[in-house]
Design a protein around this motif. Structure first.
Motif, PDB file in Angstrom:
ATOM      1  N   GLY A 511      35.633  43.367  33.239  1.00 22.27           N
ATOM      2  CA  GLY A 511      34.812  43.185  34.424  1.00 22.27           C
ATOM      3  C   GLY A 511      33.777  44.276  34.594  1.00 22.27           C
ATOM      4  N   LEU A 512      34.103  45.482  34.134  1.00 26.47           N
ATOM      5  CA  LEU A 512      33.165  46.598  34.231  1.00 26.47           C
ATOM      6  C   LEU A 512      32.243  46.679  33.019  1.00 26.47           C
ATOM      7  CD1 LEU A 512      35.621  49.331  35.589  1.00 26.47           C
ATOM      8  CD2 LEU A 512      33.892  48.038  36.878  1.00 26.47           C
ATOM      9  N   GLY A 513      32.469  45.820  32.032  1.00 25.41           N
ATOM     10  CA  GLY A 513      31.621  45.831  30.842  1.00 25.41           C
ATOM     11  C   GLY A 513      30.173  45.530  31.143  1.00 25.41           C
ATOM     12  N   ALA A 527      22.801  45.538  42.031  1.00 28.69           N
ATOM     13  CA  ALA A 527      23.604  44.790  43.002  1.00 28.69           C
ATOM     14  C   ALA A 527      24.215  43.530  42.418  1.00 28.69           C
ATOM     15  CB  ALA A 527      22.735  44.419  44.212  1.00 28.69           C
ATOM     16  N   GLY A 528      23.735  43.108  41.251  1.00 30.60           N
ATOM     17  CA  GLY A 528      24.280  41.895  40.649  1.00 30.60           C
ATOM     18  C   GLY A 528      25.731  42.028  40.260  1.00 30.60           C
ATOM     19  N   ALA A 529      26.254  43.278  40.193  1.00 30.82           N
ATOM     20  CA  ALA A 529      27.646  43.498  39.788  1.00 30.82           C
ATOM     21  C   ALA A 529      28.590  43.570  40.985  1.00 30.82           C
ATOM     22  CB  ALA A 529      27.744  44.779  38.966  1.00 30.82           C
ATOM     23  N   GLN A 530      28.159  43.121  42.130  1.00 31.59           N
ATOM     24  CA  GLN A 530      28.967  43.227  43.343  1.00 31.59           C
ATOM     25  C   GLN A 530      30.340  42.585  43.172  1.00 31.59           C
ATOM     26  OE1 GLN A 530      27.031  41.807  46.911  1.00 31.59           O
ATOM     27  NE2 GLN A 530      28.964  41.125  47.785  1.00 31.59           N
ATOM     28  N   ASN A 531      30.372  41.364  42.649  1.00 29.08           N
ATOM     29  CA  ASN A 531      31.650  40.678  42.483  1.00 29.08           C
ATOM     30  C   ASN A 531      32.537  41.371  41.462  1.00 29.08           C
ATOM     31  OD1 ASN A 531      30.996  38.806  44.357  1.00 29.08           O
ATOM     32  ND2 ASN A 531      30.886  37.053  42.977  1.00 29.08           N
ATOM     33  N   ASP A 532      31.909  41.939  40.416  1.00 30.19           N
ATOM     34  CA  ASP A 532      32.697  42.637  39.400  1.00 30.19           C
ATOM     35  C   ASP A 532      33.491  43.777  40.019  1.00 30.19           C
ATOM     36  OD1 ASP A 532      31.488  40.954  37.590  1.00 30.19           O
ATOM     37  OD2 ASP A 532      29.949  42.412  37.004  1.00 30.19           O
TER      38      ASP A 532
END
Length: 665
Positions: A511-513, A527-532
């Motif tokens: 998920g953090l990749g 901000a696109g990684a909010q769900n991650d």
């Protein structure tokens, strides 16, 4: 005196008056021959007794006129009444014939000709008739005799298929002044035209991409139709039915293909055409309704298909005025269905509707249109792939189409067919064969995202994919196609539904990749990684607080308390540590990540095998493990884990990434 009263037996072709038959019309000759075969000596004698009440039942409505005209030519002919429908009186339809009883009391005879005397004539007439003569349906032998008299030749090649044609078509094919061979050729062309108006365009069922439920239904129906044709099953045992589903799902094609595959005729109509092909008034609608059922019976063995059947309303939903208008139509419709069952003819009735719940309950009760078959768009990737392969398989390999099968879920066959035609058009503008990206362009909305946003999304998704594969997880595909609120998606296989602490940490690293790739190759975290981050945090908290995979065994799921700041700091340190490990993986494969990013921007979808090949890994073995989009904030294990493979939000255990919310940037 009419000729049929002078003939009791023998071959009509040998009759001494044959030289004059060419002067008669085919309809006149047909009526003479049919009456000669139907009337025995006692019936002929009874017809000459006055006063009398006689009933002649003919196969279909087109028979009424020629039979009535021939009967009128009798010596001392009775009053001939053509009863082709009920009579409207006081806003209602009633059976006819009561006034005939008064005529008989005056010493005159009355003869009724009707294609359905049981429904159209009064019970008093039926009960008091002196004779009831049933004219049999046209046979190949009878048709040969008619052609022989008309042309004074021998009619070779006449089959029962020719005799099964609508009588008006038969008579139009038999023309004075033509030879017997020309008449037979006309009949052959008519059969070929009516058996398949779009010759060569209706595929058989085995070639259609049907869903599992529809395939099971068609297989059962084919078996029943074959049993009826072989005489092993009575026609009244056939279960008539309704095909329901949204527009464009292929309901008409399925019914037509069922007819083609079984070798039965296909007779199609719609409730709307009953209004547009006549005067639109009640009488015209009822007449068109009856004509449809007459045509189906005449074409037996046949499948009668009625589209837009929901246009016949549910009487329970009508006001008094509308109910008064529609009740005769609905009653006639139900009566005709019942008559089909009683006729012992090889007929299957099917209707189609977009709104099954709007149908009258009497229409879909057992014994009428009792089967309900749902014909819906594909709900699985397997069904969607079959549909894509059906239209595009001749030009695009199936393994390529499998990459975009998810795009076909929920799309009707008509939509996918239209998209394929658009893909072909796009390819023609460049004077080449269509490619996979043409079909993707046609299936997806026009791209509105900027090149920089697309590149950021591609880098992020490739980061997830590379980390997953390096950790030994199975990757299904990566896409930058928008889906709902997601701007990209990476689908991985969960290694287990009961993960231990090490597996949870690997899932968090995957998920953090994306963030790792954003940091090393992109313009930095966004901000696109909010769900991650939300999903990774939730996974680590659940491991400590609910699953007993930390230092404590107390489950906070059973104890109501706020999360202590100290615990949050510990979770933050864990996240940073796992992120560093993900960054290390991306850094070691930086050149490959960049190469895969460019490839993903070009193709928009990459399979796990394609990415594994770039990393020098073996393709993943095929198995039955679920493939799920990551980063959905749902439980990793528990009740939802029992849901089927390939499910969406809230329907199964998840790997921890769904590409963030790039679509919201």
């Amino acid at each position: 005196m009419s000729k049929f009263f002078d003939l009791y037996s023998g071959d009509l072709d040998d009759d001494p008056q044959a030289e004059n038959e060419a002067q008669k019309s085919a309809a006149r000759i047909l009526a003479e021959v049919a009456l000669q075969q139907a009337l025995d000596a006692p019936a002929r004698k009874t017809l000459k007794t006055h006063p009398g009440l006689f009933i002649f039942a003919v196969p279909t409505e087109p028979w009424i006129s020629p039979i009535a005209k021939e009967l009128k030519s009798m010596d001392r002919a009775p009053l001939i009444v053509e009863a082709s429908e009920q009579r409207k009186s006081g806003g209602k339809y009633e059976r006819v014939g009561l006034d005939a009883l008064d005529i008989i009391q005056q010493g005159r005879s009355v003869l009724f000709v009707s294609q359905n005397p049981d429904d159209f004539l009064r019970e008093e007439v039926l009960a008091s008739a002196d004779i009831f003569v049933r004219i049999p349906a046209l046979t190949a032998e009878l048709l040969r005799a008619v052609i022989g008299q008309l042309t004074r030749g021998v009619a070779r090649g006449v089959t029962q298929e020719h005799a099964n044609l609508d009588l008006n078509i038969v008579l139009a094919c038999l023309r004075p002044g033509t030879s017997s061979r020309q008449c037979v050729d006309n009949l052959k062309r008519a059969v070929a035209r009516l058996e398949n108006p779009k010759a060569g365009t209706v595929p058989t069922l085995d070639t259609l991409p049907l869903t599992q439920d529809v395939r099971a239904w068609t297989d059962n129906m084919l078996a029943d139709l074959a049993a009826v044709q072989a005489g092993a099953l009575s026609p009244d045992r056939l279960a008539h039915g309704i095909l329901e589903g949204p527009p464009g799902t292929g309901k008409t094609l399925i019914a037509n293909s069922l007819a083609v595959t079984s070798g039965w005729n296909f007779v199609e109509s719609s409730v709307g055409s009953w209004f547009t092909s006549g005067d639109g008034y009640l009488g015209g609608v009822v007449k068109n309704l009856k004509r449809f059922f007459d045509d189906v019976l005449a074409a037996a063995p046949a499948i009668g298909f009625l589209d837009e059947i929901d246009a016949i309303p549910d009487r329970a939903a009508l006001d008094d005025r509308a109910r008064e208008w529609w009740t005769p139509v609905i009653t006639m419709f139900l009566t005709q269905i019942d008559q089909i069952r009683k006729s012992d003819r090889k007929v299957l009735l099917l209707g189609a509707t977009n709104y099954y719940t709007r149908l009258d309950s009497a229409l879909v009760r057992p014994g009428r249109l009792e089967q309900r078959l749902s014909v819906f768009p594909p709900e699985s990737e397997a069904d969607a792939l079959s549909l894509l392969d059906y239209f595009a398989g001749s030009m695009i390999p199936r393994d390529e189409l499998s990459r975009i099968a998810r795009l076909g879920i929920g799309a009707t066959p008509a939509t996918i067919e239209g998209s394929w035609k658009e893909a072909q058009r796009l390819a023609r503008t460049q004077d080449r064969e269509p490619l996979l990206h043409d079909l993707i362009d046609a299936l997806t909305p026009a791209e509105t995202r900027s090149e920089s946003d697309l590149r950021a999304i591609a880098i992020h998704e490739i980061g997830h994919a590379v980390v997953a594969l390096r950790l030994g997880h199975k990757l299904e595909r990566v896409t930058i196609l928008p889906e709902g609120r997601s701007g990209g998606q990476t689908l991985t296989h969960l290694p287990t539904i009961i993960p231990n602490r090490a597996v949870i940490e690997e899932i968090v690293m995957i998920g953090l990749g994306g963030r790792a790739a954003d940091t090393i190759i992109g313009s930095g975290p966004h901000a696109g990684a909010q769900n991650d981050l939300a999903r990774a945090t939730e996974l680590l908290l659940d491991a400590r607080l609910a699953q007993g995979l930390g230092e404590a065994l107390v489950s906070h799921a059973a104890v109501s308390s706020r999360i202590h700041p100290t615990l949050l700091n510990e979770i933050d340190r864990e996240l940073r540590s796992l992120l560093e490990k993900a960054i290390a993986i991306v850094e070691s494969d930086q050149a490959i990540v960049l190469s895969l990013t460019e490839k993903l921007l070009k193709d928009r979808i990459l399979t796990g095998d394609e990415i594994a090949a770039e990393l020098g890994l073996k393709p993943a073995e095929k198995d039955t493990a679920r493939s799920t989009p990551s980063s959905d904030p749902k439980p990793l294990a528990g009740e939802d884990d029992k849901q089927p493979e390939g499910s969406d939000a809230g329907r199964g255990a998840r790997a921890p990434h769904r590409g963030g919310k790039h679509g919201q940037l």
